[in-house]
Motif scaffolding. Structure first.
Motif, PDB file in Angstrom:
ATOM      1  N   ARG A  26      53.362  46.130  45.324  1.00 47.27           N
ATOM      2  CA  ARG A  26      54.334  46.672  46.451  1.00 47.27           C
ATOM      3  C   ARG A  26      55.756  45.722  46.515  1.00 47.27           C
ATOM      4  O   ARG A  26      55.573  44.430  46.874  1.00 47.27           O
ATOM      5  N   ASP A  27      56.875  46.248  46.251  1.00 52.27           N
ATOM      6  CA  ASP A  27      58.155  45.440  46.295  1.00 52.27           C
ATOM      7  C   ASP A  27      57.846  44.322  45.468  1.00 52.27           C
ATOM      8  O   ASP A  27      58.271  43.137  45.746  1.00 52.27           O
ATOM      9  N   GLY A  28      57.510  44.533  44.268  1.00 50.27           N
ATOM     10  CA  GLY A  28      57.351  43.330  43.396  1.00 50.27           C
ATOM     11  C   GLY A  28      56.232  42.294  43.483  1.00 50.27           C
ATOM     12  O   GLY A  28      56.271  41.364  42.726  1.00 50.27           O
ATOM     13  N   GLU A  29      55.556  42.452  44.646  1.00 50.16           N
ATOM     14  CA  GLU A  29      54.411  41.444  44.803  1.00 50.16           C
ATOM     15  C   GLU A  29      53.172  42.113  44.681  1.00 50.16           C
ATOM     16  O   GLU A  29      52.829  43.285  44.773  1.00 50.16           O
ATOM     17  N   LEU A  30      52.178  41.404  43.944  1.00 51.31           N
ATOM     18  CA  LEU A  30      50.868  41.742  43.730  1.00 51.31           C
ATOM     19  C   LEU A  30      49.819  41.246  44.749  1.00 51.31           C
ATOM     20  O   LEU A  30      49.784  40.110  44.856  1.00 51.31           O
ATOM     21  N   PHE A  31      49.039  42.344  45.349  1.00 50.85           N
ATOM     22  CA  PHE A  31      48.153  42.009  46.268  1.00 50.85           C
ATOM     23  C   PHE A  31      46.638  42.500  45.841  1.00 50.85           C
ATOM     24  O   PHE A  31      46.595  43.699  45.502  1.00 50.85           O
ATOM     25  N   ARG A  32      45.823  41.562  45.867  1.00 54.73           N
ATOM     26  CA  ARG A  32      44.342  42.090  45.980  1.00 54.73           C
ATOM     27  C   ARG A  32      43.659  42.742  47.004  1.00 54.73           C
ATOM     28  O   ARG A  32      43.720  42.013  48.158  1.00 54.73           O
ATOM     29  N   ILE A  33      43.604  44.067  47.159  1.00 55.31           N
ATOM     30  CA  ILE A  33      43.127  44.541  48.475  1.00 55.31           C
ATOM     31  C   ILE A  33      41.635  44.777  48.623  1.00 55.31           C
ATOM     32  O   ILE A  33      40.890  45.392  49.582  1.00 55.31           O
ATOM     33  N   THR A  34      40.571  44.311  47.428  1.00 52.92           N
ATOM     34  CA  THR A  34      39.184  44.314  47.681  1.00 52.92           C
ATOM     35  C   THR A  34      38.614  42.744  47.672  1.00 52.92           C
ATOM     36  O   THR A  34      39.546  42.092  47.469  1.00 52.92           O
ATOM     37  N   HIS A  35      37.675  42.775  48.279  1.00 55.80           N
ATOM     38  CA  HIS A  35      36.798  41.477  48.236  1.00 55.80           C
ATOM     39  C   HIS A  35      35.530  41.496  47.312  1.00 55.80           C
ATOM     40  O   HIS A  35      34.876  42.463  47.531  1.00 55.80           O
ATOM     41  N   ASP A  36      35.332  40.563  46.408  1.00 53.83           N
ATOM     42  CA  ASP A  36      34.263  40.649  45.671  1.00 53.83           C
ATOM     43  C   ASP A  36      33.169  40.303  46.303  1.00 53.83           C
ATOM     44  O   ASP A  36      32.942  39.567  47.152  1.00 53.83           O
ATOM     45  N   HIS A  37      32.132  41.362  46.098  1.00 59.28           N
ATOM     46  CA  HIS A  37      30.693  41.196  46.727  1.00 59.28           C
ATOM     47  C   HIS A  37      29.731  40.166  45.719  1.00 59.28           C
ATOM     48  O   HIS A  37      28.873  40.727  45.114  1.00 59.28           O
ATOM     49  N   THR A  38      30.203  38.815  45.393  1.00 55.37           N
ATOM     50  CA  THR A  38      29.363  38.204  44.464  1.00 55.37           C
ATOM     51  C   THR A  38      28.879  37.009  45.353  1.00 55.37           C
ATOM     52  O   THR A  38      29.313  36.401  46.392  1.00 55.37           O
ATOM     53  N   HIS A  39      27.741  36.351  44.654  1.00 55.91           N
ATOM     54  CA  HIS A  39      27.333  34.916  45.224  1.00 55.91           C
ATOM     55  C   HIS A  39      28.444  33.870  45.215  1.00 55.91           C
ATOM     56  O   HIS A  39      28.691  33.129  46.522  1.00 55.91           O
TER      57      HIS A  39
END
Length: 361
Positions: free
Chosen positions: A238-251
């Protein structure tokens, strides 16, 4: 030269005995002598300088592998390495600050003005999957349809069955949107998918260990509902910026959340793929569910860890910002993962949100 006991050395260096034992195991700060009978560690006084440097670098948050590099350099080169590390930290903080601003705006509703109910939106989808360059089969599944985009990464000997079942449970939404609340409908679909896995396991005991991750988005007007479980991921450009919008469910991610590992250490951790949440057919799926407001110009990427584990976010950003066509962008992302050796199956979907051209005039 009189040696220091581990207790005395810990007091002088301001490192705990537990930390000293860890640094010995890693070869970062081995003792001068270990008593063969008791296993007790002893250190030379001249090791205190290296120990204090290790303590200072840990306070900076530097990963242990990088600390080992710094400690083996001459002072001038070590100073350059610390300078480079701190520049990286500042860049990471700036990126997190932008993410925090985005989240504040999103959660407070400030980002909804451009995509209210009077702004018709459509979504252009593209999806790609590839077995990679090492594995024979492909246990990843991906779907991009009229309203739904989804990625799943199967686990177990026949994980492809699980990933396909998870996505099949959501596909009816492409033909007809669910009545009522989108999140409730997605939650019920995930429970149905988990039930399908349970039926597979009950019918064939050889499928023990079967499971899958799932990350999916469902569009309705300017709203999108996101469901996520496991370590497949969703990103927003969005507007040239990359955001991760999920959270890994890992140990490993849980260790990062607790402050026991840095993100850099997590990236190379031998258990980084160990899932603590996924669809396992156990009747208790714990998926994350959220509702988002889409804006014209948004681009979403959903992918399995066959891409995210080998490609840096800067590389993802470059592809997503430089290639306008979703089909070409998805193919370039697959090629990017294979360019890093393709050690795992790859699945990705790219979705572009665009304003529907007005029919007036």
């Amino acid at each position: 030269m009189e040696l220091l006991t581990i207790g005395a050395f810990a007091r002088e260096s301001r490192l705990s005995p537990k930390a000293l034992r860890l640094y010995d195991d890693l070869g970062l700060l081995p003792p001068a002598r270990v008593d063969p009978a008791s296993g007790y560690r002893f250190y030379r006084p001249d090791q205190l300088e290296r120990a204090r440097l290790v303590a200072w670098l840990r306070r900076l948050g530097m990963p242990l592998a990088r600390i080992r590099t710094v400690c083996d350099l001459d002072p001038a080169a070590a100073a350059d390495e610390v300078t480079a590390y701190w520049a990286q930290v500042r860049a990471d903080i700036a990126a997190r600050e932008r993410l925090a601003t985005f989240l504040v705006d999103h959660l407070s509703g400030r980002t909804t003005a451009m995509s209210d109910a009077t702004t018709p939106l459509t979504v252009r989808f593209a999806a790609r999957s590839h077995p990679g360059l090492v594995r024979q089969g492909n246990q990843d599944s991906v779907h991009a349809g009229h309203r739904l985009v989804a990625v799943a990464d199967g686990a177990g000997d026949r994980g492809g069955l699980a990933s396909a079942a998870a996505i099949d449970a959501l596909k009816p939404f492409d033909a007809e949107l669910p009545a009522g609340n989108l999140l409730n409908a997605l939650e019920q679909a995930v429970q149905h998918a988990d039930g399908e896995l349970r039926s597979l396991l009950e019918s064939d005991p050889s499928l023990e260990g079967l499971g899958t991750t799932l990350t999916a988005m469902l569009w309705s007007g300017s709203q999108l509902a996101l469901v996520h479980i496991g370590d497949t991921r969703a990103y927003l450009l969005r507007d040239g910026e990359l955001f991760r919008i999920t959270h890994d469910h890992t140990h490993v991610q849980s260790l990062v959340d607790e402050g026991r590992l840095t993100p850099e250490e997590a990236a190379s951790h031998p258990q980084r793929a160990l899932l603590i949440r996924a669809l396992f057919g156990n009747g208790a799926p714990q998926a994350d569910l959220s509702l988002h407001e889409a804006r014209p110009g948004d681009r979403y990427l959903l992918c399995s860890d066959g891409l995210s584990a080998v490609a840096a976010e800067t590389e993802l950003h470059t592809v997503l910002t430089s290639i306008a066509d979703p089909e070409e962008a998805a193919q370039h992302l697959v090629d990017l993962a294979n360019g890093h050796g393709g050690p795992d199956n790859i699945a990705c979907a790219v979705a572009d949100v665009i304003a529907t051209p007005s029919s007036e005039g």
